[in-house]
Design a protein around this motif. Structure first.
Motif, PDB file in Angstrom:
ATOM      1  N   ALA A  47       0.827  -1.216   0.000  1.00 19.77           N
ATOM      2  CA  ALA A  47       0.000   0.000   0.000  1.00 19.77           C
ATOM      3  C   ALA A  47       0.854   1.255   0.000  1.00 19.77           C
ATOM      4  O   ALA A  47       0.432   2.313  -0.428  1.00 19.77           O
ATOM      5  CB  ALA A  47      -0.928  -0.010   1.212  1.00 19.77           C
ATOM      6  N   SER A  48       2.088   1.157   0.449  1.00 18.50           N
ATOM      7  CA  SER A  48       2.955   2.341   0.509  1.00 18.50           C
ATOM      8  C   SER A  48       3.451   2.759  -0.862  1.00 18.50           C
ATOM      9  O   SER A  48       4.028   3.816  -1.011  1.00 18.50           O
ATOM     10  CB  SER A  48       4.154   2.050   1.422  1.00 18.50           C
ATOM     11  N   CYS A 108      -5.603  17.786  -5.395  1.00 20.41           N
ATOM     12  CA  CYS A 108      -4.500  17.612  -6.346  1.00 20.41           C
ATOM     13  C   CYS A 108      -3.624  16.481  -5.824  1.00 20.41           C
ATOM     14  O   CYS A 108      -2.888  16.662  -4.844  1.00 20.41           O
ATOM     15  CB  CYS A 108      -3.698  18.903  -6.508  1.00 20.41           C
ATOM     16  N   GLU A 109      -3.746  15.317  -6.432  1.00 23.95           N
ATOM     17  CA  GLU A 109      -2.945  14.164  -6.049  1.00 23.95           C
ATOM     18  C   GLU A 109      -2.080  13.769  -7.243  1.00 23.95           C
ATOM     19  O   GLU A 109      -2.520  13.811  -8.394  1.00 23.95           O
ATOM     20  CB  GLU A 109      -3.837  12.982  -5.647  1.00 23.95           C
ATOM     21  N   ALA A 110      -0.840  13.381  -6.943  1.00 25.45           N
ATOM     22  CA  ALA A 110       0.081  12.993  -8.006  1.00 25.45           C
ATOM     23  C   ALA A 110       0.991  11.886  -7.503  1.00 25.45           C
ATOM     24  O   ALA A 110       1.214  11.732  -6.299  1.00 25.45           O
ATOM     25  CB  ALA A 110       0.914  14.191  -8.477  1.00 25.45           C
ATOM     26  N   LYS A 111       1.524  11.116  -8.440  1.00 22.95           N
ATOM     27  CA  LYS A 111       2.429  10.014  -8.142  1.00 22.95           C
ATOM     28  C   LYS A 111       3.715  10.216  -8.916  1.00 22.95           C
ATOM     29  O   LYS A 111       3.730  10.835  -9.987  1.00 22.95           O
ATOM     30  CB  LYS A 111       1.801   8.672  -8.516  1.00 22.95           C
ATOM     31  N   LYS A 122      -2.425  19.114   2.598  1.00 23.69           N
ATOM     32  CA  LYS A 122      -2.376  17.795   3.230  1.00 23.69           C
ATOM     33  C   LYS A 122      -0.973  17.194   3.075  1.00 23.69           C
ATOM     34  O   LYS A 122      -0.309  17.397   2.057  1.00 23.69           O
ATOM     35  CB  LYS A 122      -3.403  16.867   2.592  1.00 23.69           C
ATOM     36  N   PRO A 123      -0.518  16.436   4.092  1.00 27.12           N
ATOM     37  CA  PRO A 123       0.811  15.808   4.009  1.00 27.12           C
ATOM     38  C   PRO A 123       0.881  14.831   2.828  1.00 27.12           C
ATOM     39  O   PRO A 123      -0.091  14.144   2.514  1.00 27.12           O
ATOM     40  CB  PRO A 123       0.945  15.074   5.347  1.00 27.12           C
ATOM     41  N   ASN A 124       2.050  14.775   2.182  1.00 28.32           N
ATOM     42  CA  ASN A 124       2.300  13.875   1.044  1.00 28.32           C
ATOM     43  C   ASN A 124       1.248  14.030  -0.043  1.00 28.32           C
ATOM     44  O   ASN A 124       0.880  13.077  -0.733  1.00 28.32           O
ATOM     45  CB  ASN A 124       2.363  12.411   1.505  1.00 28.32           C
ATOM     46  N   SER A 125       0.774  15.251  -0.204  1.00 25.88           N
ATOM     47  CA  SER A 125      -0.296  15.507  -1.153  1.00 25.88           C
ATOM     48  C   SER A 125      -0.244  16.967  -1.552  1.00 25.88           C
ATOM     49  O   SER A 125       0.369  17.794  -0.871  1.00 25.88           O
ATOM     50  CB  SER A 125      -1.662  15.158  -0.535  1.00 25.88           C
ATOM     51  N   GLY A 126      -0.921  17.287  -2.676  1.00 29.03           N
ATOM     52  CA  GLY A 126      -1.034  18.677  -3.075  1.00 29.03           C
ATOM     53  C   GLY A 126      -2.411  19.254  -2.779  1.00 29.03           C
ATOM     54  O   GLY A 126      -2.703  20.388  -3.171  1.00 29.03           O
ATOM     55  N   THR A 127      -3.256  18.520  -2.108  1.00 27.88           N
ATOM     56  CA  THR A 127      -4.629  18.954  -1.844  1.00 27.88           C
ATOM     57  C   THR A 127      -4.634  20.106  -0.847  1.00 27.88           C
ATOM     58  O   THR A 127      -4.048  20.006   0.244  1.00 27.88           O
ATOM     59  CB  THR A 127      -5.466  17.788  -1.329  1.00 27.88           C
ATOM     60  N   PRO A 132       6.727  13.466  -5.676  1.00 24.04           N
ATOM     61  CA  PRO A 132       6.792  14.855  -6.144  1.00 24.04           C
ATOM     62  C   PRO A 132       6.479  15.850  -5.031  1.00 24.04           C
ATOM     63  O   PRO A 132       5.839  15.515  -4.027  1.00 24.04           O
ATOM     64  CB  PRO A 132       5.727  14.901  -7.239  1.00 24.04           C
ATOM     65  N   SER A 133       6.941  17.071  -5.236  1.00 24.37           N
ATOM     66  CA  SER A 133       6.546  18.204  -4.391  1.00 24.37           C
ATOM     67  C   SER A 133       5.478  18.998  -5.136  1.00 24.37           C
ATOM     68  O   SER A 133       5.359  18.907  -6.352  1.00 24.37           O
ATOM     69  CB  SER A 133       7.754  19.089  -4.088  1.00 24.37           C
ATOM     70  N   PHE A 134       4.693  19.806  -4.375  1.00 26.15           N
ATOM     71  CA  PHE A 134       3.532  20.470  -4.956  1.00 26.15           C
ATOM     72  C   PHE A 134       3.630  21.980  -4.746  1.00 26.15           C
ATOM     73  O   PHE A 134       4.141  22.454  -3.720  1.00 26.15           O
ATOM     74  CB  PHE A 134       2.240  19.955  -4.321  1.00 26.15           C
TER      75      PHE A 134
END
Length: 1284
Positions: A9-10, A63-66, A93-98, A71-73
Motif C-alpha cells: 500500500a505504501s 491535487c494528487e500525483a504520483k 495535506k501531508p504527502n499531497s497537493g490537496t 513529487p513536491s507540490f
C-alpha cells in the motif's frame, strides 16, 4: 507463467505507472523492481474545472500525483504564485497537493474565488493540473414584489411568471399550493423551461389563491418561495373557441446554439381552445432514433448526446380543430474540444526514438499548444532530441536527460483540454525476477512452462540452455514466449534436468537456473465394476492404482457425486470400498477419485440393489388416511392440531405430513405446512395473520403416501401489519433514461391484512439527495423516468396494508438504463503467431463511455484475399467474443499466406459500440497441400510422362516440386529410391532411361520456403518390348500394360456449358459416360450417357463462375474411369493463354494458316492483273453459295479473313468462311487439334453434337477510310486470340 505479486500500500503510485506505459518496454508488476524505477510525476486526481463550493463548509481543492521520487507540490492563483504559508486559513495535506481552506473557522468563501492550478514536480519533470475555477454557490432571496390578482375570462390563455432569483447554480423550479402539494399539470396546464406556468386556456376550476412558485437550490439545500398568486376565472356564455397561437417562443423563427454531447431542449407552448396538440419535425431530415424524447406533454423536444449532425431547422406545429400555427427553431451545434488521440506516456531506452501525438477536434477547430514541465515549449530549455511538428513531438536518439513531462492544450472559444504525458528514459541492466533454483514438477506428456521473468532497458534478449554447459535450445520442440517463459509442449522423461535462462543487453548480463522433474502419470489399473446385489447383502468395489513413487496419492470415494453417507456400514480400504447390509438407499453410482499434487484420475461403477423374495404371508401397502382432525388452543399466531392415525398395513408409519388451505386467498390449493414423526399425533402449528386456515394430514410409510384426511374446520386469523417485505428487489433500466424497479410480490397469506400496497423509494447513489417515494398498488414493477444514463441508485421497497407498514426494508443497488457504448477500443494491434494463429491486443475503453455493464469485447475478422492467388472470394466475417475486461485474444484457424482485416467493438447489456478502424494483417507462408492430381501417361519402353496440377492450397509461393520414384519387382519389393527436384513453373516431366515392362511407384509433393507439403503417390508400368507385343507367349510372366484406358481428358467451358473430350485406348465399340459435380462438394456424381462411341460430349445447364470436377468412364469395363479433371465456368480462362505460343499444335496450325493466306494472296494478285472470269469463277457466280464465296467484288477484300481487330471493336460475331461441312461438325480425322480446347469467348460456340462453330465474319457495309484499308491478311495470332 509469471506469478504476479501484490503491491504494498505504501507504493500505490506504481500501479499508475504500469497502466499508462506505451512503449517497447514491458515493466513487470514486481514490487521490488518497481520501488527502484524512477518515474516523472503524474496527476492522479484533481478537482473539476468548474468547482462550485458550499460557502458554509471548508473548501477542499484536490491535487494528487504520483512519481518516483515522490513529487513536491505548488499552486498558482489567478496566474501568480499562491504562497499558502502566508495564509493561516490555507493548509496542504501531508504527502499531497490537496489544499484545505478553512471557512468554518472565520474564513469567507468569497475571498477565495479565483482560478487555481497545481504543479507536481520531481527531478524527472513537472505535471500540472487543469485550471480549477472556484466559485461559492449562491441562493439569494426572492425580491419583494406586489402581485396583483389575475382575473381571466374562461377559455383565455394565461401565463403566471415565476422569475426566480439568479443563483449559482441555477435553481430547480416547481409549482405547489399552500398544502405543499404539486399543482397538477396536463396538455392544458404546464410549466415551461423558464419556470413560468402556462395555461393554454383557463377553466373555472383553475380559480384559486395559492399558485406558489418554489426555487430549490440543491447546493445549499435551501428552498425559496415566491408570494402566492391569485387567479380568478369568470365565465362568459358562450365560450369562444380560438385557433392556436404560440405563447413561447414568440415570432415565427428563432435560433438555438448547443454544444456537442449536451442535451438539446426545444420548447413550444401554445394557447387555443380546444387545447392545441404539439407535433415536432426536423426539416429535411428525421429526428434521431434512440436519442429523441418528448417531455411535458410533447411541448418539449429533448435530444440527448447531440452532435454536429443534429444541426438544422426544427419545426413545432400546434394544431386544434380550428387551425394550426408553427415555429421554426434553427439549431447550431458547436463543440468544445474533444480528444481524437490524447498523448500517452512514453518509456524509452537511451538512443531510442518515439513520438507524442496530441489530436483533438471541435467546432470551431481547436488550436494545439505544447508545454514542457508546465512551461510553454517555445521558452522551455532546449532538448536536441526533441522536435515539435504541430500536434506531434518527435524524439530522436533520446538520452536520460530527455526525461520530462509534456502538456498538450487544445482550446477553442467553448473550452479546453489539458493532458499530461511524460517521457521517461530508463537505462537499466538486465534483471531476472524468477527465484533462483525454482523446481517445476510436471506429469509426463503434459506441457511444461519454465518461467524467466525479466526486466531491463534496453529490452534484454533471452536465451535458454539445458545443463550447465549445454548448447542453446532451438527447434520445434520448444516454444519461446515473449515474457521469457520456455514451453516444452510435450514433456518427456528425458526433459528432466537443469535449465539456465540468460538475459543480456548492452548494460550487462545475468542468468538464472531452474529445475524440471518429470513424473509418471497416475493410473487406475483395476477399476470398479458394475454390481447387482440383493437387499441386506454385501458388496465390494475395487480401485487399484499405479502412481509415481515420489508422489503421495489420496483416494476419495463418492456416491452420486457426493460424499459417502456417514454410516458405519461403509468400509473404505486401501484398494476397495465395501458396503455391509445393503439397503435400497445404497443404490447409485460410486466413483473412485485418485488425487496427487500434479494430476487426478477417476473411475465409476453402478450399484443396483434388488429385493429379496418376499414372504408370501405378509402384504405391504400404503397406510390408510388419518381421521377425526380437531383444532384446539386457538391463538392469534398458533393453534394445536390433533388426529387419529389410520391402519399401517404391515408397514410402520414413518411420519405425518400436515398441509393447509387458505380459503381467503387461494381456495382449493393445498400447501405443505410441516411434518412430524409417525409416533406423534398432535402438533403445534404457527399461523400467519389474515388467513382462513383448513388443515389435512397425510400418513407416509416405506410403501408410499396415504390419501389425505378429510379437512379440518376453518379458522380465520386476525389482520396485522406485514411481517416481511418483498424479496428479490432489483433495479434495471429498460431504456437509457429510466429505472425499472421490480420485486416479488407477497403471496396472499403474507399480506397479513387487506389493502396490500408497496412503498417504492429511490435516490441516486453517491449524490447527496433525498429519497423519492411513491406508493403503488399490489403490483411488482414501477418505472422511474427521466433518469441519467446508467447511474447507480439506492432502492428499497416496503410492504404496507390497511393496518400499517412492514419493518424498514434493506437497500439494494440498481442501475438506470444502459445505452450503446460511445467509443471504439483504441490502439488495436495484431501479432501474428504463426501461419494459422494471430493474437490481437487493444486498449480498454474508459468505463464511463461504456454506458452500461461491460460484458466484453467482440473481434470481427475476415479474409480479404489469398496472397498466392490474388483472387477475392465472398467475405465471410467471423466473430470472437471475449468476456469481461480482456484486452487481448487469439484468432485461430487462419489461412496461411493471406491478407485479413479485423476490428474490435465493446459490448454492454444494450449492444455493441462502434467498431475500431479496420486493422490489416497478413499471415506468413505455410507448407502447401498435396498437388491436385498426378497423371502418368504415354508409357514407352523406357519412358513415362508425368503430368500434375498445382496444389489446391499453395499456402505461399511454390519454390519447387520433389519427385521420388523406385521400381517394384514381382514380389512387391521396392528398389532404390531416386529423387528429382523440379522447378515450380513446370506441370509435366518425361522420365527417360527406365526399364521396360517395369512397375514404378512415384511419390510427389510441392515445396514452399517453409517446407514440404503432403505427398501423393501413383504407380505406372513401362510397356514391354516389341517382341512381347507381337508374340505374347514370349512375354509371358511380364507385367502387362495398363489397357484399356481413357486419358487426356480436356475441357473447354463457356458460361453455362462445357465441351468434354478425351482419348481412348482399348477394345472397339465402347459405350462411354461422363460423370461431373461441383468441385469440393460431397454430393453424388451426376451421370450423362454418350451416344455412340464419340470421344466428346457437351455438358449443358451449368452455373456460371463455378468450379466443376469431371471424369469419363466406359460401360462394361468394371470400375474403369479416367482421372478427374477440374474446370471453371465463366469468363475466358486466362490460364490457358499463358503458354499457347509454345504448343506444337499451335505452331503447326499457324503455319497452315500462313500458307493458306499466302495462296489466297497469290490468287488475288493474279485476278487483279488478268481480270476476266474463269470457269470456277463462273460456277461460283452461278451458284452464289455464301459458304464458298472467297471475296467481295465491291472492294476486293477477302470476306472470310478481314481484320478481327475491327470486329472485336464492333462486338459483332464472325460470319462466313468457316469451311465446315454442311452438318456443322468437325471430324476428328480432319484435325486432331480443335479450337474448342481454347475457346470460350463470344465469337465461338458449340452445337449440340459437340462440334465447334467458329464463324469468321466481315462487315457488309464498306469500312471508313481510316479503317482496315490494307488487303494484307490479318495476323494469325489475332485470329486465334479471338477464340481464346
Amino acid at each position: 507463467m509469471m506469478k504476479k505479486k501484490s503491491i504494498p500500500a505504501s507504493k500505490p503510485f506504481l500501479i499508475l505507472f504500469l497502466c499508462q506505459i506505451i512503449s517497447a518496454l514491458d515493466v513487470p508488476l514486481d514490487s521490488k523492481l518497481l520501488e527502484e524505477l524512477s518515474q516523472p510525476p503524474t496527476i492522479t486526481h484533481q478537482s473539476p474545472k468548474d468547482y462550485i463550493v458550499d460557502p458554509r463548509e471548508n473548501i477542499v481543492i484536490q491535487c494528487e500525483a504520483k512519481g518516483k521520487p515522490p513529487p513536491s507540490f505548488s499552486w498558482t492563483r489567478n496566474g501568480t504564485h499562491f504562497d499558502i504559508d502566508k495564509d493561516a486559513q490555507v493548509t496542504m495535506k501531508p504527502n499531497s497537493g490537496t489544499l484545505v481552506i478553512n471557512i468554518m473557522n472565520g474564513g469567507k468563501a468569497e475571498a477565495y474565488e479565483g482560478v487555481y492550478q497545481c504543479t507536481a514536480r520531481n527531478e524527472r519533470g513537472a505535471a500540472i493540473s487543469n485550471n480549477i475555477v472556484i466559485r461559492p454557490s449562491r441562493s439569494p432571496l426572492w425580491t419583494k414584489e406586489k402581485l396583483e390578482p389575475h382575473q381571466v375570462r374562461e377559455g383565455d390563455s394565461l401565463v403566471l411568471h415565476c422569475r426566480p432569483p439568479v443563483g449559482l447554480p441555477p435553481p430547480i423550479i416547481f409549482w405547489m399550493d399552500n398544502a405543499f402539494q404539486r399543482l397538477p399539470q396536463s396538455e392544458r396546464v404546464s410549466q415551461g423551461l423558464n419556470g413560468d406556468l402556462y395555461f393554454s386556456n383557463v377553466q373555472p376550476e383553475d380559480t384559486r389563491e395559492d399558485y406558489i412558485c418554489y426555487a430549490r437550490f440543491n447546493h445549499t439545500q435551501t428552498i425559496q418561495q415566491k408570494q402566492p398568486i391569485s387567479v380568478k376565472v369568470f365565465s362568459t356564455k358562450p365560450v369562444t373557441e380560438r385557433q392556436p397561437i404560440l405563447l413561447t417562443p414568440t415570432g415565427s423563427t428563432s435560433t438555438k446554439v448547443e454544444l456537442r454531447g449536451n442535451v438539446l431542449l426545444l420548447e413550444c407552448i401554445a394557447a387555443g381552445l380546444p387545447t392545441p396538440v404539439i407535433r415536432w419535425i426536423k426539416e429535411g431530415g428525421e429526428l434521431p432514433a434512440n436519442r429523441t424524447f418528448f417531455e411535458n406533454f410533447k411541448k418539449t423536444l429533448k435530444i440527448i448526446d447531440v452532435s454536429e449532425a443534429d444541426s438544422g431547422n426544427y419545426k413545432c406545429i400546434a394544431r386544434n380543430t380550428l387551425g394550426s400555427v408553427h415555429h421554426v427553431i434553427s439549431v447550431t451545434v458547436k463543440a468544445a474540444p474533444y480528444w481524437i488521440t490524447a498523448p500517452r506516456n512514453l518509456v524509452l531506452s537511451p538512443g531510442e526514438d518515439g513520438t507524442l501525438i496530441c489530436r483533438a477536434n471541435g467546432n470551431p477547430k481547436p488550436s494545439i499548444s505544447w508545454l514542457a514541465n508546465g512551461v510553454p515549449i517555445a521558452i522551455a530549455p532546449e532538448d536536441p532530441s526533441r522536435k515539435v511538428d504541430g500536434d506531434t513531438i518527435i524524439f530522436s536518439h533520446v538520452q536520460e536527460r530527455s526525461s520530462a513531462v509534456y502538456q498538450c492544450n487544445a482550446s477553442n472559444e467553448y473550452g479546453y483540454l489539458l493532458a499530461n504525458a511524460f517521457v521517461n528514459v530508463l537505462a537499466e541492466p538486465p534483471r531476472i525476477l524468477t527465484p533462483a533454483n525454482k523446481l517445476y514438477q510436471v506429469i509426463a506428456d503434459s506441457p511444461a512452462l519454465l518461467d524467466c521473468a525479466y526486466f531491463g532497458s534496453p529490452k534484454p534478449e533471452i536465451e535458454w540452455f539445458k545443463g550447465v554447459k549445454g548448447s542453446i535450445l532451438r527447434g520445434n520442440e520448444y516454444v519461446f514466449h515473449d515474457n521469457g517463459t520456455l514451453e516444452i509442449p510435450v514433456a518427456q522423461k528425458d526433459s528432466t534436468g537443469t535449465y539456465t535462462c540468460v538475459a543480456r543487453n548492452e548494460l550487462g548480463k545475468i542468468q538464472n537456473e531452474v529445475h524440471l522433474e518429470i513424473k509418471d502419470p497416475t493410473m487406475i489399473i483395476k477399476q470398479p465394476e458394475y454390481k447387482v446385489v440383493q437387499r441386506y447383502g454385501q458388496v465390494s468395489f475395487e480401485c487399484i492404482i499405479k502412481h509415481d513413487s515420489t508422489l503421495l496419492p489420496t483416494v476419495i470415494w463418492l456416491k452420486d457425486n457426493d460424499e459417502l453417507p456417514d454410516d458405519e456400514r461403509f468400509l473404505v480400504g486401501k484398494d476397495n470400498l465395501t458396503i455391509m447390509n445393503v439397503t435400497d438407499k445404497d443404490d447409485g453410482t460410486y466413483t473412485c477419485i485418485v488425487n496427487t499434487t500434479l494430476d487426478s484420475v477417476s473411475a465409476s461403477a453402478v450399484l443396483t440393489v434388488v429385493a429379496a423374495p418376499p414372504t408370501p404371508a405378509i402384504i405391504y401397502a400404503r397406510p390408510n388416511p388419518p381421521f377425526d382432525l380437531e383444532l384446539t388452543g386457538q391463538l392469534e399466531r398458533s393453534i394445536e392440531l390433533s388426529w387419529i392415525p389410520g391402519d399401517e398395513n404391515n408397514s410402520p408409519i414413518t411420519h405425518f405430513v400436515i398441509e393447509y388451505e387458505d380459503g381467503l386467498h387461494e381456495p382449493g390449493v393445498w400447501h405443505y405446512q410441516t411434518e412430524v414423526p409417525g409416533t406423534q399425533t398432535t402438533v403445534q402449528l404457527k399461523l400467519s395473520p389474515y388467513v382462513n386456515y383448513s388443515f389435512r394430514v397425510v400418513a407416509v410409510n416405506k410403501i408410499g403416501r396415504s390419501q389425505p384426511s378429510e379437512p379440518s374446520e376453518q379458522y380465520l386469523t386476525k389482520s396485522a401489519n406485514p411481517d416481511e417485505n418483498p424479496a428479490n428487489v432489483q433495479g434495471v433500466g429498460s431504456e437509457p433514461d429510466n429505472l425499472v424497479i421490480t420485486w416479488e410480490s407477497l403471496k396472499g397469506f403474507q399480506s397479513n391484512g387487506p389493502g396490500l400496497q408497496y412503498k417504492v423509494s429511490w435516490r441516486q447513489k453517491d449524490v447527496d439527495d433525498e429519497w423519492t417515494s411513491v406508493i403503488v398498488a399490489n403490483v411488482s414493477k414501477y418505472i422511474v423516468s427521466g433518469t441519467p444514463t446508467f447511474v447507480p441508485y439506492e432502492i428499497k421497497v416496503q410492504a404496507l396494508n390497511d393496518l400499517g407498514y412492514a419493518p424498514e426494508p434493506s437497500e439494494v443497488i440498481g442501475h438506470s438504463g444502459e445505452d450503446l457504448p460511445m467509443v471504439a477500443p483504441g490502439n488495436v494491434q495484431v501479432h501474428v503467431v504463426n501461419s494459422t494463429l494471430a493474437k490481437v491486443h487493444w486498449d480498454p475503453v474508459p468505463l464511463k463511455t461504456v454506458r452500461g455493464h461491460l460484458q466484453g469485447y467482440k473481434v470481427y475478422y475476415w479474409k480479404v484475399q489469398s496472397l498466392s492467388r490474388r483472387s477475392r472470394r465472398h467475405v465471410e466475417k467471423k466473430i470472437l467474443t471475449f468476456r469481461g475486461n480482456k484486452t487481448f485474444g487469439m484468432l485461430p484457424g487462419l489461412e496461411p499466406y493471406s491478407s485479413y482485416k479485423l476490428n474490435v467493438r465493446v459490448v454492454n447489456g444494450k449492444g455493441e459500440g462502434p467498431a475500431s478502424p479496420d486493422k490489416v494483417f497478413k499471415t506468413p507462408e505455410g507448407v502447401p497441400s498435396s498437388p491436385s492430381y498426378l497423371k502418368i501417361t504415354n508409357p514407352t519402353l523406357d519412358s513415362l510422362t508425368l503430368e500434375w496440377g498445382s496444389p489446391t492450397h499453395p499456402n505461399g509461393v511454390l519454390t519447387s516440386y520433389i519427385l521420388k520414384f523406385q521400381p517394384i519387382n514381382n514380389t512387391h519389393e521396392l528398389g532404390p529410391l531416386v529423387e528429382i527436384r523440379i522447378p515450380a513453373n513446370e506441370s509435366s516431366l518425361i522420365l527417360k532411361n527406365l526399364n521396360y515392362s517395369t512397375r514404378y511407384k512415384f511419390y510427389f509433393n510441392a515445396q514452399t520456403s517453409v517446407g514440404s507439403g503432403s505427398q501423393i503417390t501413383e504407380e505406372a508400368v513401362t510397356i514391354m518390348d516389341e517382341a512381347g507385343i507381337l508374340h505374347p507367349a514370349v512375354g509371358a510372366g511380364k507385367v502387362q500394360p495398363l489397357y484399356p484406358r481413357i486419358r487426356n481428358v480436356t475441357t473447354a467451358a463457356a458460361e453455362t456449358y462445357a465441351n468434354i473430350s478425351w482419348e481412348y485406348e482399348g477394345p472397339d465399340h465402347a459405350n462411354f459416360y461422363v460423370e461431373y459435380g461441383v468441385a469440393g462438394s460431397k454430393e453424388d456424381w451426376k451421370k450423362e450417357i454418350v451416344n455412340g462411341s464419340r470421344s466428346f460430349f457437351v455438358l449443358k445447364g451449368l452455373t456460371p463462375g463455378t468450379a466443376y470436377k469431371v471424369r469419363v468412364g466406359a460401360e462394361g469395363l468394371s470400375g474403369f474411369r479416367s482421372s478427374e479433371d477440374v474446370f471453371e465456368t465463366g469468363p475466358a480462362m486466362a490460364s490457358r493463354q499463358v503458354d499457347i505460343a509454345t504448343q506444337g499444335w499451335f505452331i503447326g496450325l499457324m503455319c497452315a494458316v500462313a500458307l493458306l493466306i499466302l495462296i489466297l494472296l497469290i490468287v488475288c494478285f493474279i485476278r487483279r492483273n488478268k481480270g476476266g472470269k474463269y470457269p470456277v469463277k463462273e460456277k461460283e457466280d452461278a451458284h452464289a453459295d455464301p459458304e464458298i464465296q472467297p471475296m467481295k467484288e465491291d472492294d476486293g477484300t477477302f470476306g472470310e479473313y478481314r481484320s478481327l481487330e475491327s470486329d472485336a471493336e464492333d462486338h459483332k460475331p464472325l460470319k462466313k468462311g468457316s469451311r465446315t461441312p454442311s452438318d456443322r461438325t468437325v471430324k476428328k480425322e480432319d484435325s486432331d487439334d480443335s479450337l474448342v480446347d481454347y475457346g470460350e469467348g463470344v465469337n465461338g460456340q458449340f452445337n449440340e453434337d459437340g462440334s465447334f462453330i467458329g464463324q469468321y465474319s466481315g462487315k457488309k457495309e464498306k469500312e471508313p477510310a481510316e479503317g482496315n484499308e490494307s488487303s494484307e491478311a490479318p495476323s494469325p495470332v489475332n485470329a486465334m486470340n479471338s477464340f481464346v
